[in-house]
Scaffold this motif. Structure first.
Motif, PDB file in Angstrom:
ATOM      1  N   LEU A   1      24.503  19.544 -47.180  1.00  0.00           N
ATOM      2  CA  LEU A   1      23.508  20.591 -46.679  1.00  0.00           C
ATOM      3  C   LEU A   1      23.817  21.294 -44.835  1.00  0.00           C
ATOM      4  CD1 LEU A   1      20.444  20.194 -48.738  1.00  0.00           C
ATOM      5  CD2 LEU A   1      21.812  22.344 -48.903  1.00  0.00           C
TER       6      LEU A   1
ATOM      7  N   LEU B   1      26.112  21.176 -55.367  1.00  0.00           N
ATOM      8  CA  LEU B   1      24.570  20.383 -55.422  1.00  0.00           C
ATOM      9  C   LEU B   1      24.220  19.920 -56.554  1.00  0.00           C
ATOM     10  CD1 LEU B   1      23.317  22.061 -51.940  1.00  0.00           C
ATOM     11  CD2 LEU B   1      24.592  20.508 -52.026  1.00  0.00           C
TER      12      LEU B   1
ATOM     13  N   ARG C   1      24.730  14.988 -50.913  1.00  0.00           N
ATOM     14  CA  ARG C   1      23.775  16.736 -50.678  1.00  0.00           C
ATOM     15  C   ARG C   1      23.628  16.660 -48.675  1.00  0.00           C
ATOM     16  NH1 ARG C   1      19.329  16.872 -55.237  1.00  0.00           N
ATOM     17  NH2 ARG C   1      20.628  16.972 -57.060  1.00  0.00           N
TER      18      ARG C   1
ATOM     19  N   ILE D   1      25.596  25.766 -54.286  1.00  0.00           N
ATOM     20  CA  ILE D   1      24.401  25.345 -55.198  1.00  0.00           C
ATOM     21  C   ILE D   1      25.281  24.851 -56.637  1.00  0.00           C
ATOM     22  CG2 ILE D   1      21.631  25.800 -56.423  1.00  0.00           C
ATOM     23  CD1 ILE D   1      22.066  27.979 -54.051  1.00  0.00           C
TER      24      ILE D   1
ATOM     25  N   VAL E   1      21.452  28.603 -50.546  1.00  0.00           N
ATOM     26  CA  VAL E   1      22.072  27.847 -50.098  1.00  0.00           C
ATOM     27  C   VAL E   1      20.974  26.369 -49.517  1.00  0.00           C
ATOM     28  CG1 VAL E   1      23.690  26.008 -49.910  1.00  0.00           C
ATOM     29  CG2 VAL E   1      23.792  28.423 -50.269  1.00  0.00           C
ATOM     30  N   LEU E   2      20.092  26.553 -48.622  1.00  0.00           N
ATOM     31  CA  LEU E   2      19.227  25.483 -47.792  1.00  0.00           C
ATOM     32  C   LEU E   2      17.940  25.258 -48.140  1.00  0.00           C
ATOM     33  CD1 LEU E   2      20.290  26.995 -44.272  1.00  0.00           C
ATOM     34  CD2 LEU E   2      21.381  24.591 -45.672  1.00  0.00           C
TER      35      LEU E   2
ATOM     36  N   GLU F   1      26.301  23.854 -44.389  1.00  0.00           N
ATOM     37  CA  GLU F   1      25.892  24.479 -44.637  1.00  0.00           C
ATOM     38  C   GLU F   1      24.939  25.238 -43.312  1.00  0.00           C
ATOM     39  OE1 GLU F   1      25.125  28.473 -45.805  1.00  0.00           O
ATOM     40  OE2 GLU F   1      26.335  27.166 -47.131  1.00  0.00           O
ATOM     41  N   LYS F   2      24.507  24.139 -42.395  1.00  0.00           N
ATOM     42  CA  LYS F   2      23.518  24.671 -41.463  1.00  0.00           C
ATOM     43  C   LYS F   2      23.698  25.139 -40.823  1.00  0.00           C
ATOM     44  CE  LYS F   2      19.214  23.011 -39.898  1.00  0.00           C
ATOM     45  NZ  LYS F   2      18.079  22.365 -39.781  1.00  0.00           N
TER      46      LYS F   2
END
Length: 133
Positions: free
Chosen positions: A113, A101, A109, A98, A125-126, A116-117
């Protein structure tokens, strides 16, 4: 010379006199008569000193005139350098991702993201509230 091993303050002639850790005083300083237990010989720093105590060259803090200074981003790790320097969110805690980002541009970003997903998919985070890039 003697080096102070513990910070302390005494009163001399109605005024406070402070001594701080690492402060050097002359062997004949009057404080050594009453507080010798708070001073020790300075650690050696030459070639004969243990490796951990040897003096190290100082880092250059600024660039020369007309030269740009290169900085390593704090979030970049050795494993990221080996991969080409990309930030990998799976190698960091949620709060670290975070924070990264918050300073990343819009394209970065989106990339982080998506990574991360695809990996951990942490909702913290999402769903983080991030400032506009």
């Amino acid at each position: 010379m003697k080096r102070c091993t513990e910070s302390f303050t005494i009163w001399r002639n109605g005024a406070p006199v402070a001594f701080t850790v690492g402060q050097l005083v002359d062997d004949k300083h009057p404080i050594l008569k009453s507080h010798k237990h708070l001073f020790d010989d300075p650690a050696p720093s030459g070639p004969s000193a243990p490796p951990a105590m040897r003096a190290r060259p100082a880092e250059q803090a600024t660039a020369d005139p007309g030269q740009a200074r290169t900085l390593t981003p704090p979030a970049q790790t050795a494993s990221q350098e080996a991969k080409g320097g990309e930030f990998d969110p799976s190698e960091h805690t949620g709060p670290e991702v975070i924070e990264y980002l918050k300073t990343a541009d819009e394209d970065e970003r989106a990339r982080v993201l998506a990574a991360e997903k695809a990996s951990k998919g942490r909702t913290t985070v999402l769903g983080a509230d991030l400032p506009k890039a």
